[in-house]
Write an enzyme that holds these catalytic residues in place. Structure first.
Site, short mmCIF file in Angstrom:
data_model
loop_
_atom_site.label_atom_id
_atom_site.label_comp_id
_atom_site.label_asym_id
_atom_site.label_seq_id
_atom_site.Cartn_x
_atom_site.Cartn_y
_atom_site.Cartn_z
N THR A 13 -0.56 2.06 3.78
CA THR A 13 0.66 1.53 4.40
C THR A 13 1.59 2.66 4.86
O THR A 13 1.99 2.70 6.03
CB THR A 13 1.42 0.64 3.38
OG1 THR A 13 0.49 -0.33 2.89
CG2 THR A 13 2.60 -0.05 4.00
N VAL A 14 1.93 3.58 3.95
CA VAL A 14 2.90 4.63 4.31
C VAL A 14 2.26 5.64 5.26
O VAL A 14 2.89 6.10 6.22
CB VAL A 14 3.44 5.33 3.05
CG1 VAL A 14 4.42 6.43 3.42
CG2 VAL A 14 4.11 4.31 2.14
N ALA A 33 13.13 19.21 15.26
CA ALA A 33 12.43 20.18 14.41
C ALA A 33 12.32 21.55 15.07
O ALA A 33 12.15 22.56 14.39
CB ALA A 33 11.04 19.66 14.06
N LYS A 105 6.31 9.47 -6.79
CA LYS A 105 7.33 9.64 -7.84
C LYS A 105 6.72 9.77 -9.22
O LYS A 105 7.22 10.49 -10.08
CB LYS A 105 8.35 8.50 -7.83
CG LYS A 105 7.74 7.10 -7.96
CD LYS A 105 7.63 6.46 -6.62
CE LYS A 105 6.76 5.23 -6.65
NZ LYS A 105 6.60 4.66 -5.32
N GLU A 190 2.61 -6.36 -6.51
CA GLU A 190 1.20 -5.96 -6.57
C GLU A 190 0.42 -6.96 -7.42
O GLU A 190 0.99 -7.65 -8.27
CB GLU A 190 1.10 -4.60 -7.26
CG GLU A 190 1.96 -3.51 -6.69
CD GLU A 190 1.24 -2.69 -5.64
OE1 GLU A 190 0.04 -2.88 -5.44
OE2 GLU A 190 1.93 -1.86 -5.02
N LYS A 205 11.75 7.11 -10.79
CA LYS A 205 12.73 7.45 -9.75
C LYS A 205 14.05 7.96 -10.36
O LYS A 205 14.63 8.95 -9.90
CB LYS A 205 12.98 6.24 -8.86
CG LYS A 205 11.72 5.84 -8.05
CD LYS A 205 11.85 4.47 -7.43
CE LYS A 205 10.63 4.09 -6.62
NZ LYS A 205 10.60 2.66 -6.24
N1 HSE Z 1 6.88 -0.56 -5.80
C1 HSE Z 1 8.12 -0.04 -5.34
C2 HSE Z 1 9.16 -1.14 -5.29
C3 HSE Z 1 8.06 0.54 -3.95
O1 HSE Z 1 8.88 -2.30 -5.57
O2 HSE Z 1 10.29 -0.83 -4.98
C4 HSE Z 1 7.53 1.92 -3.91
O3 HSE Z 1 8.33 2.80 -4.62
#
Ligand code: HSE
Length: 437
Positions: A13-14, A33, A105, A190, A205
């Site tokens: 995805t990212v 840049a 993270k 998930e 985080k």
């Molecule tokens: N799984 C994380 C969330 C997103 O639900 O915020 C990725 O850091």
């Protein structure tokens, strides 16, 4: 001008978002840049997917190690996740003199000290804007924008999955398990939601933010972590009646004896801006001495919001890679030889207020006994709610909000309250923060 070459590890995805945004905004990004940023190679186990996303414009491989050792790659973007292979790849990339940009993270919260030390030794940068709160530039804000300040505390809604679940529980009055199922069906949670719902992701985080705010190494193993899986819809409702919302907060606070580092469901006054952050959105509130409170809000996940943070790091690296390493922004905001070994306080030493829900027999003297126990522990009551028992019901709920005390005092009081014969079962205890600076 000659492009800077990026090796992308993981085109999920990212990774897909990063590819798309880099291409779409190519010219604008190059103007910022100073030279084009080009993905020159993509590594993914799923070569079919990689082919679809990149539409044939880029070299593909299923061997990520060949990318981190490739002499033509200047920056490695690690989007694989987890602590296993990702750690090996990041360390190998650093060993080969590559700058690294990562959204990982978990990796940095647990192994950050080793990774930053390796990068420091090699004179390379490790960018991790995408690791905290997705597209919100909170790393940059704390590390650079607030550099004049002595930061006092940070409180953040930094997990979108749990914020979505809590918003739905409140809106629809549904239990956690039902909302989780719905969130999984909609793709907000998930298939294995443990890291999100048990607070581990938020703890990764807030560990990073804590290190940046207070100039300490990352200390994930000392974080207190409590998720939302045991939270009951009744408590969300009672909290609302008392003027509060329940959010899963990551909190870090500087105290005289050490640093608080904790994640747990928290009551916050409904009138605070941050209490009104709903659905999968993220927000981080920072309290600092010169600027006061600042609040950062935005999307904490998703392809393009997270890509926005990844690419911001790519731009930073592109601008700074020729600079003397000593003149770059330090990884953890403070110069590496200036990091302090301030301890993380054990939870028993944390200072906070409490929401207590007790199931009690509806008879004379029960409330007096409970308030006596609280008074014995020097815990002052802020508000009290007793539900009128339904007709024929012999038990009822009492909800007590306390003023701030030390967790050790609350633990002692709760143990004594639970031992009262008129109190049925366990006391439900949630923490409460005013977040008013
Ligand atoms: N799984 C994380 C969330 C997103 O639900 O915020 C990725 O850091």
């Amino acid at each position: 001008m000659k492009p800077i070459n990026v090796g992308l590890l993981g085109i999920g995805t990212v990774g897909g978002g990063t590819f798309t945004v880099l291409k779409r905004n190519e010219a604008e990004i190059a103007r910022r840049a100073g030279r084009p940023i080009r993905i020159s190679v993509v590594a993914d186990k799923n070569l079919e997917l990689a082919k679809q996303v990149t539409a044939g414009g880029v070299r593909l491989t299923d061997d990520a190690f060949s990318v981190v050792t490739d002499p033509d790659v200047d920056i490695v973007v690690e989007l694989i996740g987890g602590y296993g292979i990702a750690k090996e790849l990041v360390l190998k990339a650093i060993e080969h003199g590559k700058h690294v940009v990562t959204a990982n993270k978990a990796l940095l919260a647990v192994h950050g000290t080793e990774i930053f030390a390796a990068a420091q030794k090699k004179g390379v940068m490790v960018g991790f804007e995408a690791a905290v709160a997705g597209g919100i530039p909170i790393i940059k804000a704390v590390r650079e924008g607030l550099a004049a300040n002595r930061i006092q505390w940070i409180a953040g809604i930094i997990n979108g999955t749990t914020n979505f679940i809590l918003s739905e529980m409140r809106d629809k009055g549904l239990p956690f398990a039902d909302v989780l199922k719905e969130a999984q069906r909609l793709g907000y949670a998930e298939a294995d939601p443990t890291f999100d719902v048990e607070g581990v992701d938020a703890a990764h985080k807030i560990t990073l933010l804590s290190a940046l705010a207070f100039g300490t190494p990352v200390q994930f193993k000392s974080a207190y972590i409590e998720g939302i899986s045991r939270l009951e819809a009744a408590d969300i409702k009672y909290a609302e009646q008392l003027g509060y919302r329940i959010k899963l907060l990551g909190i870090t606070r500087r105290k005289e004896k050490g640093i608080e580092l904790r994640v747990h469901p928290t009551l916050i006054p409904a009138r605070r801006l941050i209490a009104n952050v709903e659905g999968a959105m993220n927000a981080v509130l920072v309290q600092a001495d010169a600027v006061g409170s600042t609040l950062y809000y935005g999307k904490g996940a998703g392809a393009e919001p997270t890509a926005s943070a990844v690419i911001a790091d790519l731009v930073d690296v592109t601008r700074m890679h020729t600079a003397d390493p000593e003149n770059r922004v330090p990884h953890l905001a403070f110069q590496p030889d200036q990091l302090a070994d301030t301890p993380i306080l054990p939870m028993a030493e944390v200072e906070t207020a409490y929401y207590l829900r007790l199931r009690v027999e509806d008879k004379a003297g029960v409330l007096a006994d409970v308030t006596r126990i609280l008074a014995d522990q020097s815990i002052s009551i802020d508000a009290l709610l007793q539900r009128e028992p339904a007709e024929g019901e012999a038990q009822t709920d009492i909800i007590i909000l306390t003023h701030v005390c030390i967790e050790r005092q609350a633990d002692a009081a709760i143990a004594r309250i639970e031992a009262l014969p008129a109190v049925k079962g366990k006391v439900t205890r949630l923490r409460l923060e005013q977040l008013n600076g």
